[in-house]
Structure formats: structure tokens, C-alpha cells
Design a protein around this motif. Structure first.
Motif, PDB file in Angstrom:
ATOM      1  N   ASN A  55      77.275  77.400  54.656  1.00 56.92           N
ATOM      2  CA  ASN A  55      77.993  76.339  53.506  1.00 56.92           C
ATOM      3  C   ASN A  55      77.274  74.870  53.757  1.00 56.92           C
ATOM      4  OD1 ASN A  55      80.740  76.789  52.815  1.00 56.92           O
ATOM      5  ND2 ASN A  55      81.431  77.288  54.815  1.00 56.92           N
ATOM      6  N   PRO A  56      77.556  73.987  52.875  1.00 54.52           N
ATOM      7  CA  PRO A  56      77.003  72.815  52.632  1.00 54.52           C
ATOM      8  C   PRO A  56      77.273  71.669  53.661  1.00 54.52           C
ATOM      9  CG  PRO A  56      78.453  72.945  50.816  1.00 54.52           C
ATOM     10  CD  PRO A  56      78.381  74.386  51.552  1.00 54.52           C
ATOM     11  N   ILE A  57      77.004  71.926  55.154  1.00 48.83           N
ATOM     12  CA  ILE A  57      77.613  71.190  55.841  1.00 48.83           C
ATOM     13  C   ILE A  57      77.282  69.556  55.836  1.00 48.83           C
ATOM     14  CG2 ILE A  57      77.520  70.629  58.453  1.00 48.83           C
ATOM     15  CD1 ILE A  57      79.156  73.292  57.531  1.00 48.83           C
TER      16      ILE A  57
ATOM     17  N   ILE B 195      82.363  77.294  50.341  1.00 45.59           N
ATOM     18  CA  ILE B 195      83.158  76.056  49.842  1.00 45.59           C
ATOM     19  C   ILE B 195      82.327  74.983  49.364  1.00 45.59           C
ATOM     20  CG2 ILE B 195      84.813  74.236  50.858  1.00 45.59           C
ATOM     21  CD1 ILE B 195      85.879  77.337  50.797  1.00 45.59           C
ATOM     22  N   SER B 196      82.833  74.417  48.155  1.00 47.02           N
ATOM     23  CA  SER B 196      82.025  73.443  47.673  1.00 47.02           C
ATOM     24  C   SER B 196      82.517  71.835  47.897  1.00 47.02           C
ATOM     25  CB  SER B 196      82.210  73.534  45.977  1.00 47.02           C
ATOM     26  OG  SER B 196      83.879  73.069  45.645  1.00 47.02           O
ATOM     27  N   VAL B 197      81.728  71.154  47.797  1.00 41.14           N
ATOM     28  CA  VAL B 197      82.011  69.724  48.043  1.00 41.14           C
ATOM     29  C   VAL B 197      83.237  69.182  47.259  1.00 41.14           C
ATOM     30  CG1 VAL B 197      81.242  67.168  48.059  1.00 41.14           C
ATOM     31  CG2 VAL B 197      79.724  69.199  48.660  1.00 41.14           C
ATOM     32  N   GLU B 198      83.244  69.544  45.903  1.00 36.87           N
ATOM     33  CA  GLU B 198      84.143  69.126  45.157  1.00 36.87           C
ATOM     34  C   GLU B 198      85.658  69.716  45.521  1.00 36.87           C
ATOM     35  OE1 GLU B 198      80.594  68.414  43.479  1.00 36.87           O
ATOM     36  OE2 GLU B 198      81.392  70.486  44.145  1.00 36.87           O
ATOM     37  N   GLN B 199      85.786  70.886  45.892  1.00 34.18           N
ATOM     38  CA  GLN B 199      86.825  71.357  46.533  1.00 34.18           C
ATOM     39  C   GLN B 199      87.524  70.447  47.780  1.00 34.18           C
ATOM     40  OE1 GLN B 199      85.353  75.590  47.117  1.00 34.18           O
ATOM     41  NE2 GLN B 199      87.474  76.012  46.873  1.00 34.18           N
TER      42      GLN B 199
END
Length: 381
Positions: free
Chosen positions: A160-162, A131-135
Motif C-alpha cells: 500500500n502507498p503508506i 487501497i488508493s489515496v482517493e478512496q
């Protein structure tokens, strides 16, 4: 015939040192008393063991011991976090954000919350399961009160980029819950430094006993979690029930060992995965589901084109693997996680998850590679 256990993502064996320590809190010659029994010395000793374990867990994940709430595992922790926040914040909004490939303990809880008048946005991950930050930014609304994303995906190993997601949510005042069932004891953690509010853990994923877990609840007067189990008001009123001293001590010891061995275990798993992939990658029409380079090395999800996963599972009589999450192992439908990252029904049904751990040997990997290659060739033939 020796069974080659390669389903560590489902559960891990208890470390012998952990089992030995747990025994000290089970029998009449040990510290077996109820830790809530404050009328006698035996109860005090049990309470002391519980609090020392709480401190050990807190040190291992980088937080204050008062931020640890004991639960029966990640499923209960997820339920407590999501339902508990939804109940206390519903006056501020009823919108929740999560992903379509979360564990069922999160997805089913969100589904239940929808029946209670909440609205849930299920974000679609990319082909690697991320999941991306932009989403996340795009999904937030004025009435968003809570977001929940797993740290490491249990079927793909995607991470994920927590920190980046948490920073966005913190800026918007949205409570952030992280399902760390697959991350606890496997990646370095400093929760005080991370922009997260609630984190779920399960001991049996890092060589501790089944039936015990914890929920990290950040100390903040504005962060209130409504209890979902009522009774004696244990765990600062958030989770009632007699505390299982032996399991709590076991979880703390398992996490302490895992934290001490973090680098060694990670390097071992990286080597194991490399050896396995090098062995099976010579097969035709084989592909990695997820990200081989950046995913957690203890999990490798593979698609064997032209082969039915269930048939391959049955053919691998001496290899314990799975077609996906243990919670869905009785289903004949394709994995919703694999479908969620865009795999066709046939490819999803032709995939298996291999997962390894501390006790997996290179000799076992060599045997497993031979078994997989033989089974695939036989089924395709």
C-alpha cells in the motif's frame, strides 16, 4: 522425504545467530533476572539488555527509543493501537476507516469496536489488493478519528502507498495506524519521516522468536493510547506485564540482522520468485493474484483454474504452503482476501500462497516447481 518450507509469510525460522544470543538470557549462568527488579544488580543487567534492544529496534526503523512499546506480537499491537485510540478519542468522533482485506487482528478488533458504538468503513481494494489515496480521501468524515491499513498484505504481497495515505490523514488530523507485520525487516523504514502515528511489528516474521512484538507510538502529547492490559504499569503505562528479556533481545538482534541484509534478502527473494514463476507459468490456466511486478517478492499467490486448492495442498506432500493466512487455515471457506479483490469462489478456492525467505535455496525452488507441476497435472487428469 525432505519438506520444502514455502510458508515464510506464516512464520520464519529463527536465525541461528538470534537463537544463540537469546540463550544468554535464559539460564542461571546468564542474564535471566526480571528487568523490573531494581533492587539488585542482576535486575539492572536485565533492564540494560531490554533498553539496549529497544534502542536497536528504534535505530532499525528510524525512530526514538521512547516510541517503542513491547508487546506479545502484532495481534496485541493491533488491538492496543485500535482500542487504545478509540477509547481516548471517542469524544471527538466514532468513525474508523480500514480495508476489507486487513488481517483478522485488525478486522476482528474493528468488529468488536462496532459493538461498542463505533462505525467502521471497510474500503474495497482494487484487483491488485491496493487501497488508493482517493478512496481514503472519499471515506473521511468530520467524525473520523482513526484509519488502519497494512503495509504489505499477508496473502498477496501487495504494498500500500503508506506515505501518500498518511499525508492525507495527517492533513485531516486522523490518527494513522499501520500493520507492518509483513513489512518489518523487509523494507526500508524511517518512521520519523513517515506521516504515521502507530505501527505494529511481530518478530517471528523476520527470523526472530514467536511471542514478542512491538508497537511504535509516535511521541506527541496529543497522541494518547489507553492501556488494554493493566498491572504493574510497565511500558510507560501502556502495556503491563513482566518483560521477556530473551525474546526482546532476540527480536532486536533479528531486526538488526534483517536491516543489515535488507538489499541482499530482497534481491534473493526477487530471484527466487522469478525462478519459481518461470517454472510454473508453463502450466495452463494459471494466474497471479495480486501484482507480480510491484508486489513484495517474498509472497506469490497463484490461482490454478480447475483445481481445488485444498486438494492441491494435500497432493503437495513435500511442500509446505498454505491457502492463505495461517490464522484462517482451518476454514473451508474461500479466502476473504481473494474474495475481496474480486475473485470468484471457485478461483479463490483454487489458489495457493507461496512465500519464501532468507534460507530458501534455488534447488528447493526447482524441486517445488516439479512437485507443483506434477500435482496439478495429476489432479486435472
Amino acid at each position: 522425504m525432505q519438506t520444502l518450507y514455502m510458508d515464510y509469510a506464516a512464520t520464519t525460522p529463527v536465525d541461528p545467530a538470534v537463537a544463540e544470543k537469546m540463550m544468554q538470557y535464559l539460564t542461571s549462568d546468564g542474564c535471566f533476572a526480571n528487568p523490573a527488579s531494581r533492587a539488585h544488580m542482576l535486575g539492572w543487567f536485565a533492564e540494560q539488555a531490554v533498553e539496549e534492544a529497544r534502542l536497536t529496534v528504534a535505530k532499525s526503523i528510524g525512530c526514538d527509543l521512547r516510541e517503542i512499546v513491547w508487546t506479545s506480537g502484532a495481534t496485541e499491537s493491533n488491538n492496543l493501537a485500535l482500542k487504545g485510540i478509540a477509547e481516548t478519542r471517542k469524544a471527538q468522533g466514532r468513525h474508523i476507516v480500514t480495508s476489507a482485506i486487513e488481517h483478522k487482528a485488525v478486522l476482528d478488533t474493528c468488529s468488536w469496536l462496532e459493538t461498542q458504538g463505533f462505525e467502521v468503513s471497510y474500503l474495497k481494494p482494487n484487483a491488485q489488493g491496493l487501497i488508493s489515496v482517493e478512496q481514503v480521501k472519499a471515506a473521511l468524515r468530520d467524525d473520523t478519528i482513526l484509519a488502519s491499513f497494512m503495509w504489505i498484505n499477508n496473502e498477496l504481497g501487495s504494498i500500500n502507498p503508506i506515505a501518500e495515505i498518511g499525508a492525507v490523514l495527517q492533513e485531516q488530523g486522523v490518527v494513522f495506524h499501520v500493520d507492518a507485520a509483513q513489512a518489518g525487516g523487509k523494507v526500508a523504514m524511517d518512521l520519523t519521516a513517515l506521516p504515521v502515528d502507530l505501527v505494529s511489528f511481530s518478530a517471528h516474521k523476520f527470523y526472530g522468536p514467536k511471542g514478542i512484538g512491538a508497537l511504535y507510538v509516535r511521541r506527541d502529547p496529543a497522541l494518547k493510547v489507553a492501556a488494554q492490559m493493566h498491572g504493574g504499569g510497565h511500558e510507560r503505562g501502556m502495556r503491563s506485564g513482566t518483560l521477556p528479556t530473551h525474546q526482546i533481545v532476540g527480536m532486536a538482534e533479528a531486526l538488526r540482522i534483517a536491516t543489515d541484509r535488507l538489499d541482499d534478502d530482497f534481491q534473493h527473494l526477487t530471484q527466487i520468485r522469478r525462478q519459481f514463476w518461470q517454472g510454473v507459468s508453463t502450466l495452463d490456466q494459471i494466474a497471479v493474484n495480486g501484482d507480480l511486478e510491484r508486489g513484495y517478492p517474498g509472497i506469490l499467490n497463484l490461482c490454478f483454474a480447475g483445481v481445488d486448492g485444498e486438494s492441491l495442498l494435500m497432493a503437495l506432500k513435500n511442500v509446505a504452503v498454505s491457502t492463505g493466512s495461517a490464522c484462517n487455515s482451518a476454514s473451508v471457506d474461500p479466502s476473504y482476501v481473494l474474495s475481496g479483490i474480486g475473485l470468484s469462489r471457485d478461483k479463490a478456492l483454487g489458489s495457493l500462497r507461496f512465500s519464501w525467505g532468507r534460507f530458501t535455496t534455488e534447488n528447493e525452488i526447482e524441486q517445488a516447481v516439479a512437485s507443483v507441476k506434477h500435482a496439478v497435472a495429476a489432479l486435472r487428469g
